[in-house]
Design an enzyme around this catalytic site. Sequence first.
Site, PDB file in Angstrom:
ATOM      1  N   ARG A  38      -1.172  -0.034   6.333  1.00  0.00           N
ATOM      2  CA  ARG A  38      -1.641   0.741   7.479  1.00  0.00           C
ATOM      3  C   ARG A  38      -0.515   1.628   7.992  1.00  0.00           C
ATOM      4  NH1 ARG A  38      -3.319  -4.487   8.404  1.00  0.00           N
ATOM      5  NH2 ARG A  38      -5.559  -4.850   8.564  1.00  0.00           N
ATOM      6  N   ARG A 103     -17.451  -1.498   0.207  1.00  0.00           N
ATOM      7  CA  ARG A 103     -17.990  -0.516   1.164  1.00  0.00           C
ATOM      8  C   ARG A 103     -17.233   0.805   1.108  1.00  0.00           C
ATOM      9  NH1 ARG A 103     -18.563  -5.252   4.313  1.00  0.00           N
ATOM     10  NH2 ARG A 103     -16.580  -4.879   5.409  1.00  0.00           N
ATOM     11  N   LYS A 136     -14.294 -16.464   7.345  1.00  0.00           N
ATOM     12  CA  LYS A 136     -12.870 -16.186   7.402  1.00  0.00           C
ATOM     13  C   LYS A 136     -12.117 -17.346   6.749  1.00  0.00           C
ATOM     14  CE  LYS A 136     -12.525 -13.084  11.336  1.00  0.00           C
ATOM     15  NZ  LYS A 136     -11.872 -12.822  12.649  1.00  0.00           N
ATOM     16  N   TYR A 138      -8.175 -18.670   6.227  1.00  0.00           N
ATOM     17  CA  TYR A 138      -6.721 -18.678   6.316  1.00  0.00           C
ATOM     18  C   TYR A 138      -6.216 -19.922   5.580  1.00  0.00           C
ATOM     19  CZ  TYR A 138      -7.838 -15.467  10.143  1.00  0.00           C
ATOM     20  OH  TYR A 138      -8.348 -14.444  10.899  1.00  0.00           O
ATOM     21  N   ASP A 167      -2.549 -20.243  -0.183  1.00  0.00           N
ATOM     22  CA  ASP A 167      -2.193 -18.866  -0.540  1.00  0.00           C
ATOM     23  C   ASP A 167      -1.403 -18.823  -1.843  1.00  0.00           C
ATOM     24  OD1 ASP A 167      -3.286 -17.343   1.594  1.00  0.00           O
ATOM     25  OD2 ASP A 167      -1.655 -17.969   2.902  1.00  0.00           O
TER      26      ASP A 167
END
Length: 393
Positions: A38, A103, A136, A138, A167
């Site tokens: 970003r 998308r 979601k 995590y 992860d």
Amino acid sequence: MPRPLDGILVVSLEHAIAAPFCTRQLADLGARVIKVERPGSGDFARAYDDRASGLSSHFVWVNRSKESLTLDLKQPAALRVLMDLLARADVLVQNLAPGAAARMGLGYAQLSGLHPRLVVCDVSGYGNDGPYRDKKAYDLLIQSEAGFLSVTGTPQEPSKSGNSIADIAAGMYAYSSVLAALLQRQKTGRGSHVDVSMLESLGEWMGFPMYYAYEGAEPPPRSGASHATIYPYGPFEAGDGKTVMLGLQNEREWKVFCEKVLVQPALAADPRFDANAKRNANRGALKEIILSAFREMSAEQVIARLEDAQIANAHVNTVGDMWSHPQLRARERFRQVGSPAGEIEALLPPGVNSSFDYRMDPIPAVGEHTQAILLELGRGDSEIQALRGAGAI
């Protein structure tokens, strides 16, 4: 020396840990990894902490040897930059929110028609379909969902892993799956789609406790730092207050342990302890006998006896001790890598390979390579300035 992935271009829409851990390992092997972030803040993992010379420990760990390109993919001009980049890429790795890539026209079904040699790797919590797809996910949530917490901790309280184990598992399988897809492409000439789920990755690592509880059997108990089903195998305090980790694997070692370490040879034939199942069932009583013997020695004296008896053992180190671990230092496993905060030490990847050296290049600042990449893609100065003005980069 040439590296295995020299010439491979990886584009990654990544954040946090799982996907960045995958792509950092691809970079270790020589791949050029362009990390799309970003504009402004970049990957949110950059702000997790400031423990590594002012930088985030998480970010420093998984983002060396990458180039940072900032794009606001909600803007069509920025999305066109990404599409131009993908036309040159070998691999796209992404761990955006479920369905977000598709998308934007970045799903495998959409990209494979344009770029048939492209490997697309999606990393998510639960996979690209099924009833949990949009939940979601995590790391700690997946540790819970995969049953990891049910076998980790003490009898009184479950405990999470001290590192991001879900992860890490997903990142490892994404990494190996991308390598497999590149090998497959050599045979078929076509790329492929890789769908990596954190739940399935950690589920694979839960194989032993899952089979231990097969067909409704009692699961292994939570046993702190001790092994759940083999005893003695765990931490024991010595007389100086320090702790020694030791592990016995068979009956021969049990007899030697009694003779040479505890100096109680008759204990080997004690009917409470003469088989692992019995030692495991009576671990409370055996622990007191071991601690009573160790109380007369320092930790180093205990280790010396264990070494003499060829019983497996280890120091109970802190993570800080790893930076000065004598074995790692003797094998020269640390290197200096650049970063926005200057030189930082980094541990070389596991696996010493005689044919090449791992890539150990700097950790990028947010958007550090944006200008150079845009010029490489044919954008002129005025166009780059317009993208900056619009906040697209």
